[in-house]
Design an enzyme around this catalytic site. Structure first.
Site, PDB file in Angstrom:
ATOM      1  N   GLY A  78      77.493   8.360 128.913  1.00 45.69           N
ATOM      2  CA  GLY A  78      78.313   8.511 130.111  1.00 45.69           C
ATOM      3  C   GLY A  78      78.911   9.902 130.227  1.00 45.69           C
ATOM      4  O   GLY A  78      79.161  10.399 131.323  1.00 45.69           O
ATOM      5  N   LYS A 102      84.480  -2.455 127.173  1.00 49.41           N
ATOM      6  CA  LYS A 102      83.112  -1.999 126.858  1.00 49.41           C
ATOM      7  C   LYS A 102      82.236  -3.109 126.268  1.00 49.41           C
ATOM      8  O   LYS A 102      81.027  -2.924 126.126  1.00 49.41           O
ATOM      9  CB  LYS A 102      83.157  -0.819 125.884  1.00 49.41           C
ATOM     10  N   GLU A 114      74.827  13.190 120.118  1.00 50.81           N
ATOM     11  CA  GLU A 114      75.456  12.015 119.500  1.00 50.81           C
ATOM     12  C   GLU A 114      74.428  11.211 118.701  1.00 50.81           C
ATOM     13  O   GLU A 114      74.722  10.723 117.612  1.00 50.81           O
ATOM     14  CB  GLU A 114      76.087  11.130 120.579  1.00 50.81           C
ATOM     15  N   ASP A 156      79.604   3.375 126.050  1.00 50.67           N
ATOM     16  CA  ASP A 156      79.781   2.907 127.430  1.00 50.67           C
ATOM     17  C   ASP A 156      79.610   1.400 127.531  1.00 50.67           C
ATOM     18  O   ASP A 156      80.258   0.759 128.365  1.00 50.67           O
ATOM     19  CB  ASP A 156      78.794   3.631 128.348  1.00 50.67           C
TER      20      ASP A 156
HETATM   21  C1  5RP Z   1      79.387  10.484 125.801  1.00 58.13           C
HETATM   22  C2  5RP Z   1      79.469   9.086 125.333  1.00 58.13           C
HETATM   23  C3  5RP Z   1      80.836   8.499 125.219  1.00 58.13           C
HETATM   24  O1  5RP Z   1      81.055   8.113 123.902  1.00 58.13           O
HETATM   25  C4  5RP Z   1      80.905   7.325 126.152  1.00 58.13           C
HETATM   26  O2  5RP Z   1      80.634   7.789 127.467  1.00 58.13           O
HETATM   27  C5  5RP Z   1      82.274   6.655 126.105  1.00 58.13           C
HETATM   28  O3  5RP Z   1      83.223   7.506 126.666  1.00 58.13           O
HETATM   29  P1  5RP Z   1      84.723   7.026 126.880  1.00 58.13           P
HETATM   30  O4  5RP Z   1      85.315   6.827 125.524  1.00 58.13           O
HETATM   31  O5  5RP Z   1      85.363   8.175 127.640  1.00 58.13           O
HETATM   32  O6  5RP Z   1      84.692   5.768 127.701  1.00 58.13           O
HETATM   33  O7  5RP Z   1      78.511   8.414 125.047  1.00 58.13           O
HETATM   34  O8  5RP Z   1      78.042  10.858 125.958  1.00 58.13           O
END
Ligand code: 5RP
Length: 232
Positions: free
Chosen positions: A103, A128, A110, A91
């Site tokens: 997010g 990002k 993870e 994020d």
């Molecule tokens: C999920 C995460 C995702 O990797 C992070 O939210 C990024 O998501 P996106 O690639 O849809 O922007 O941490 O827990």
């Protein structure tokens, strides 16, 4: 696969660049979120073409389901002593490649998968990249038992009023059956100190600060180019 444009093209281009880091025989963690999903789709296509033999585990039920649709066999994390590589989204990414994740409410698994990996490669579109973490609300996974008490303790640590994450009015439940609170801090002056303080809160299961874990970031842009960013 429909060809994306704009930010989605940046995500896909970053994901495509990550394929170059795969080698036969590797054990690989598959991240979660929309960028990681591009990686899973591209990986599925590459594996169907043949010539790439890797073993994978997933960081969420959603990623696991998508991988299976793509014909990728997903094994439980505990089948592996170590993983060679995990490819995941983020994020926020600061210049040291410290991250905010969660997010998508998957940061507990993870982080377990990333910490079991020799290398974590982050893939993202260029929106990002940030100079300082914290504009994105920091996700913190907490137990449902005593959640109001835990939220008060987290508020003492973060100095803000954390919000329980809701979807359609109800608190969001993670894959592990916990709640997520989002901490709106604006800027995190000392991420390491914050991580230590959050780790000391009973009921706090895992926070979304990934500090010193990523070895490189692959950053895609809306013009379809991607570049590698190393930690400074
Ligand atoms: C999920 C995460 C995702 O990797 C992070 O939210 C990024 O998501 P996106 O690639 O849809 O922007 O941490 O827990």
């Amino acid at each position: 696969m429909t060809e994306p444009t704009g930010k989605e093209l940046g995500k896909k281009t970053a994901a495509a660049m990550a394929l170059d880091h795969l080698r036969n025989g590797m054990t690989v963690g598959l991240g979660s979120g929309s960028t990681a999903e591009w990686f899973v789709r591209l990986l599925g296509a590459r594996m169907r073409e043949g010539g790439l033999d890797i073993a994978c585990t997933a960081t969420s039920k959603r990623t696991e389901a998508l991988a299976r649709e793509e014909g990728i066999v997903i094994r439980p994390l505990d089948d592996f002593e170590r993983l060679d590589l995990t490819v995941d989204g983020a994020d926020e990414i600061d210049p040291a490649l410290d991250l905010i994740k969660g997010g998508g409410a998957c940061h507990l698994i993870e982080k377990i998968v990333a910490s079991a990996s020799d290398t974590l490669i982050v893939i993202a579109d260029d929106s990002k990249l940030v100079p300082v973490l914290g504009a994105f609300p920091l996700p913190v996974e907490i137990t449902t038992l005593g959640w109001k008490t835990t939220m008060r303790r987290i508020a003492e640590v973060t100095g803000d009023v954390p919000l329980i994450r809701r979807g359609e009015g109800e608190p969001v439940l993670t894959d592990e059956g916990n709640f997520i609170v989002d901490c709106h801090m604006g800027q995190i002056a000392d991420a390491a100190a914050l991580a230590t303080a959050l780790n000391a809160v009973p009921g706090m299961v895992e926070h979304g600060l990934f500090l010193g874990m990523a070895s490189r970031a692959l950053i895609g842009a809306a013009d379809g180019t991607a570049r590698e960013v190393l930690p400074v």
